[in-house]
Design a protein around this motif. Structure first.
Motif, PDB file in Angstrom:
ATOM      1  N   MET A   1      39.684  45.870  53.377  1.00 19.19           N
ATOM      2  CA  MET A   1      40.541  45.963  52.725  1.00 19.19           C
ATOM      3  C   MET A   1      39.466  45.063  51.445  1.00 19.19           C
ATOM      4  O   MET A   1      39.522  45.917  50.218  1.00 19.19           O
ATOM      5  CB  MET A   1      41.466  45.037  53.057  1.00 19.19           C
ATOM      6  N   ASP A   2      38.628  44.413  51.304  1.00 19.46           N
ATOM      7  CA  ASP A   2      38.214  43.567  50.522  1.00 19.46           C
ATOM      8  C   ASP A   2      37.733  45.299  50.148  1.00 19.46           C
ATOM      9  O   ASP A   2      37.300  44.921  48.745  1.00 19.46           O
ATOM     10  CB  ASP A   2      37.111  42.359  50.612  1.00 19.46           C
ATOM     11  N   GLN A   3      36.811  45.419  50.443  1.00 19.57           N
ATOM     12  CA  GLN A   3      35.936  47.155  50.320  1.00 19.57           C
ATOM     13  C   GLN A   3      36.679  47.864  49.228  1.00 19.57           C
ATOM     14  O   GLN A   3      36.697  48.419  48.404  1.00 19.57           O
ATOM     15  CB  GLN A   3      35.186  47.816  51.219  1.00 19.57           C
ATOM     16  N   LEU A   4      37.377  47.972  49.691  1.00 21.43           N
ATOM     17  CA  LEU A   4      39.209  49.517  48.493  1.00 21.43           C
ATOM     18  C   LEU A   4      39.200  48.580  47.451  1.00 21.43           C
ATOM     19  O   LEU A   4      39.359  48.946  46.453  1.00 21.43           O
ATOM     20  CB  LEU A   4      40.227  49.268  49.704  1.00 21.43           C
ATOM     21  N   VAL A   5      39.487  46.525  47.213  1.00 27.36           N
ATOM     22  CA  VAL A   5      39.197  46.751  45.886  1.00 27.36           C
ATOM     23  C   VAL A   5      38.597  46.296  45.341  1.00 27.36           C
ATOM     24  O   VAL A   5      38.530  46.706  44.541  1.00 27.36           O
ATOM     25  CB  VAL A   5      40.798  45.663  46.794  1.00 27.36           C
ATOM     26  N   ARG A   6      37.093  46.408  45.972  1.00 24.61           N
ATOM     27  CA  ARG A   6      36.359  46.055  45.501  1.00 24.61           C
ATOM     28  C   ARG A   6      36.096  47.957  44.576  1.00 24.61           C
ATOM     29  O   ARG A   6      35.568  47.916  43.511  1.00 24.61           O
ATOM     30  CB  ARG A   6      34.998  46.052  45.663  1.00 24.61           C
ATOM     31  N   GLU A   7      36.143  48.668  45.556  1.00 27.57           N
ATOM     32  CA  GLU A   7      36.162  50.180  44.713  1.00 27.57           C
ATOM     33  C   GLU A   7      37.638  50.440  43.772  1.00 27.57           C
ATOM     34  O   GLU A   7      37.001  51.649  42.496  1.00 27.57           O
ATOM     35  CB  GLU A   7      36.583  51.191  45.689  1.00 27.57           C
ATOM     36  N   ALA A   8      38.760  49.998  44.132  1.00 29.29           N
ATOM     37  CA  ALA A   8      39.184  50.152  42.755  1.00 29.29           C
ATOM     38  C   ALA A   8      39.045  49.247  41.792  1.00 29.29           C
ATOM     39  O   ALA A   8      38.956  50.241  40.185  1.00 29.29           O
ATOM     40  CB  ALA A   8      41.451  49.333  43.503  1.00 29.29           C
ATOM     41  N   VAL A   9      38.179  48.003  41.460  1.00 29.49           N
ATOM     42  CA  VAL A   9      38.051  47.782  40.274  1.00 29.49           C
ATOM     43  C   VAL A   9      37.049  48.003  39.865  1.00 29.49           C
ATOM     44  O   VAL A   9      36.963  48.214  38.723  1.00 29.49           O
ATOM     45  CB  VAL A   9      37.446  45.891  40.502  1.00 29.49           C
ATOM     46  N   ALA A  10      35.660  48.757  40.522  1.00 27.91           N
ATOM     47  CA  ALA A  10      35.202  49.349  39.930  1.00 27.91           C
ATOM     48  C   ALA A  10      35.207  50.648  39.370  1.00 27.91           C
ATOM     49  O   ALA A  10      34.599  51.623  38.302  1.00 27.91           O
ATOM     50  CB  ALA A  10      33.554  50.254  41.111  1.00 27.91           C
ATOM     51  N   ALA A  11      36.105  51.972  39.850  1.00 24.37           N
ATOM     52  CA  ALA A  11      37.410  52.530  39.525  1.00 24.37           C
ATOM     53  C   ALA A  11      37.574  52.533  37.963  1.00 24.37           C
ATOM     54  O   ALA A  11      38.226  53.172  37.663  1.00 24.37           O
ATOM     55  CB  ALA A  11      37.688  53.225  40.291  1.00 24.37           C
ATOM     56  N   GLY A  12      38.009  50.932  37.331  1.00 30.08           N
ATOM     57  CA  GLY A  12      38.874  50.576  36.444  1.00 30.08           C
ATOM     58  C   GLY A  12      40.166  49.773  36.746  1.00 30.08           C
ATOM     59  O   GLY A  12      40.645  49.403  35.384  1.00 30.08           O
ATOM     60  N   GLY A  13      40.425  50.084  37.415  1.00 23.92           N
ATOM     61  CA  GLY A  13      41.593  48.779  38.183  1.00 23.92           C
ATOM     62  C   GLY A  13      41.014  47.580  37.690  1.00 23.92           C
ATOM     63  O   GLY A  13      39.995  46.860  38.018  1.00 23.92           O
ATOM     64  N   THR A  14      42.225  46.396  38.398  1.00 23.40           N
ATOM     65  CA  THR A  14      42.023  44.760  38.391  1.00 23.40           C
ATOM     66  C   THR A  14      42.960  44.562  39.487  1.00 23.40           C
ATOM     67  O   THR A  14      43.420  44.980  39.964  1.00 23.40           O
ATOM     68  CB  THR A  14      42.562  44.209  36.791  1.00 23.40           C
ATOM     69  N   THR A  15      42.105  43.823  39.236  1.00 25.45           N
ATOM     70  CA  THR A  15      42.558  42.729  40.801  1.00 25.45           C
ATOM     71  C   THR A  15      43.679  41.125  39.693  1.00 25.45           C
ATOM     72  O   THR A  15      43.245  40.938  37.955  1.00 25.45           O
ATOM     73  CB  THR A  15      41.540  41.348  41.453  1.00 25.45           C
ATOM     74  N   TYR A  16      44.705  41.240  39.989  1.00 27.42           N
ATOM     75  CA  TYR A  16      45.685  39.897  39.656  1.00 27.42           C
ATOM     76  C   TYR A  16      46.563  39.040  40.723  1.00 27.42           C
ATOM     77  O   TYR A  16      46.705  38.122  40.025  1.00 27.42           O
ATOM     78  CB  TYR A  16      47.042  40.793  39.568  1.00 27.42           C
TER      79      TYR A  16
END
Length: 70
Positions: A1-16
């Motif tokens: 799960m944390d890996q998926l969030v890291r990949e999303a952030v690396a692709a331009g997403g953000t954590t909220y």
């Protein structure tokens, strides 16, 4: 799960928010480029039906209860 969030952030997403660890349940998420929030949740299977899990472990079978009167 944390890996998926890291990949999303690396692709331009953000954590909220920060990940939430409740012992039996873990949640984390991200916001995509379109502003959509994706919340990822994992819950231990035993946490959903603890009484049934205890009964199965004790070898007790479930018998349906009759409610109401006729």
């Amino acid at each position: 799960m944390d890996q998926l969030v890291r990949e999303a952030v690396a692709a331009g997403g953000t954590t909220y928010n920060e990940p939430q660890d409740h012992g039996f349940m873990y949640a984390h998420g991200f916001q995509d480029l379109d502003g959509h929030i994706w919340e990822l949740i994992y819950m231990e299977p035993e946490a959903t039906h603890p009484v049934e899990a205890e009964r199965e472990g004790a070898g007790v079978s479930e018998t349906p209860a009759v409610k109401g009167g006729a």
